[in-house]
Scaffold this active site. Structure first.
Site, mmCIF file in Angstrom:
data_model
loop_
_atom_site.group_PDB
_atom_site.id
_atom_site.type_symbol
_atom_site.label_atom_id
_atom_site.label_comp_id
_atom_site.label_asym_id
_atom_site.label_seq_id
_atom_site.Cartn_x
_atom_site.Cartn_y
_atom_site.Cartn_z
ATOM 1 N N TYR A 186 87.052 69.153 83.006
ATOM 2 C CA TYR A 186 86.614 67.905 83.641
ATOM 3 C C TYR A 186 86.075 68.165 85.045
ATOM 4 C CZ TYR A 186 86.536 63.119 85.362
ATOM 5 O OH TYR A 186 86.135 61.920 85.908
ATOM 6 N N LYS A 190 82.161 67.804 86.555
ATOM 7 C CA LYS A 190 81.820 66.966 87.701
ATOM 8 C C LYS A 190 81.242 67.788 88.851
ATOM 9 C CE LYS A 190 82.873 63.044 85.834
ATOM 10 N NZ LYS A 190 81.799 62.078 85.525
#
EC number: 1.1.1.352
Length: 305
Positions: A186, A190
């Protein structure tokens, strides 16, 4: 460090057309509703229809099209559908909001879970964790590429002598600015979106497009529901541990980015205390000078990375 004043002239949005990936729920849907109230024609590009009805009287402002952001062909078809829906035949705003929930586990956790290394048995290919990268990063790359391609189409009645005020909006996370030892894919996705923003922003003005990025703190949305429920099962109130920011604050920051013609190349951190310009530039240490007080407040509130 004072929060930004997000006051902006919403009348500038009236009659514009926006393409929002991930617009069927959470931040995407909340943003779509806010912009529709300002007179924006919204195309929601998502793998599911909106999870709740649109506002009475504004149904004509909404258009849903199926879109799997990991598929180039699906995104091309969605953009074409959005252009056909737009009254002007053009797009003015592209928001890359599609995303997947945080996949738990550091890469070391995943490697150890694969068992003792052996030349006799191949390790399993990561699946669910890689989905973060496929949707959050690859999806954003496809959306921004196609957005910059199709945003160049002029609308009917457009005066070529007037400056363009179109906008490309990325959505990363504060996870793009900090270590996340409890997860790998994750934050990697990002950080990738942040890198895409930083490598793109200096060039988009030549296409008449402003480029900005949102970096929200945790807010309550369908994406974090699995984590929230897992923590609740252990007797932990996630909202108290993390001090959620509000989804309305994120919507206001997104609206500020698209409605303010002077805002370009900015990365905005949406925090419980307000929205701050991270100043993600060389002169300000690529956001580090701003990030230190932001993360100190989160630690003081009980957050432990």
């Amino acid at each position: 460090m004072e929060p930004l004043d997000l006051t902006c002239d919403l009348t500038s949005l009236n009659g514009k057309s926006a393409f929002i990936t991930g617009g069927a729920s959470g931040l995407g849907l909340a943003t779509a509703r806010k912009w529709a109230e300002a007179g924006v024609y919204i195309t929601i590009a998502d793998i599911q229809p909106p999870t709740s009805p649109v506002q009475p009287g504004l149904a004509h402002c909404f258009h849903y099209v199926y879109c799997d952001v990991t598929s180039w062909e699906s995104q091309v078809a969605a953009f074409k559908s959005a252009l056909r829906f737009s009254p002007s035949g053009a797009l003015d705003i592209v928001a890359c909001f599609a995303g997947t929930a945080l996949a738990p586990g550091n890469q070391i956790d995943h490697v150890l879970a694969a068992g003792v290394p052996s030349l006799e048995v191949d390790p399993p290919r990561p699946s669910s964790s890689v989905r973060n990268i496929e949707v959050n990063l690859v999806g954003s790359y496809f959306t921004s590429w196609l957005g910059l391609y199709y945003l160049r189409i002029p609308g009917t009645g457009t005066d070529p002598e007037l400056p363009s005020n179109k906008c490309l909006l990325f959505c990363a996370s504060i996870a793009a600015y900090m270590d996340s030892p409890k997860a790998s894919t994750y934050p990697a996705s990002k950080f990738g979106v942040r890198g895409l923003f930083r490598s793109t922003r200096s060039q988009t003005k030549q296409l008449g497009v402003r480029c900005n990025l949102l970096a929200p703190w945790f807010f309550d949305s369908p994406l974090i529901a699995p984590i929230k429920h897992a923590m609740a099962a252990r007797g932990v109130d996630m909202a108290k541990v993390l001090t959620f920011t509000s989804i309305d604050a994120c919507v206001d920051a997104a609206t500020y980015c698209v409605a303010s013609p002077e805002i370009h190349g900015r990365a905005l951190a949406v925090q419980p205390e307000g929205t701050f310009d991270l100043k993600d530039d060389l002169e300000d240490g690529w956001g580090g000078n701003q990030l230190r007080p932001i993360m100190q407040r989160r630690r003081d509130a009980g957050f432990d990375v």
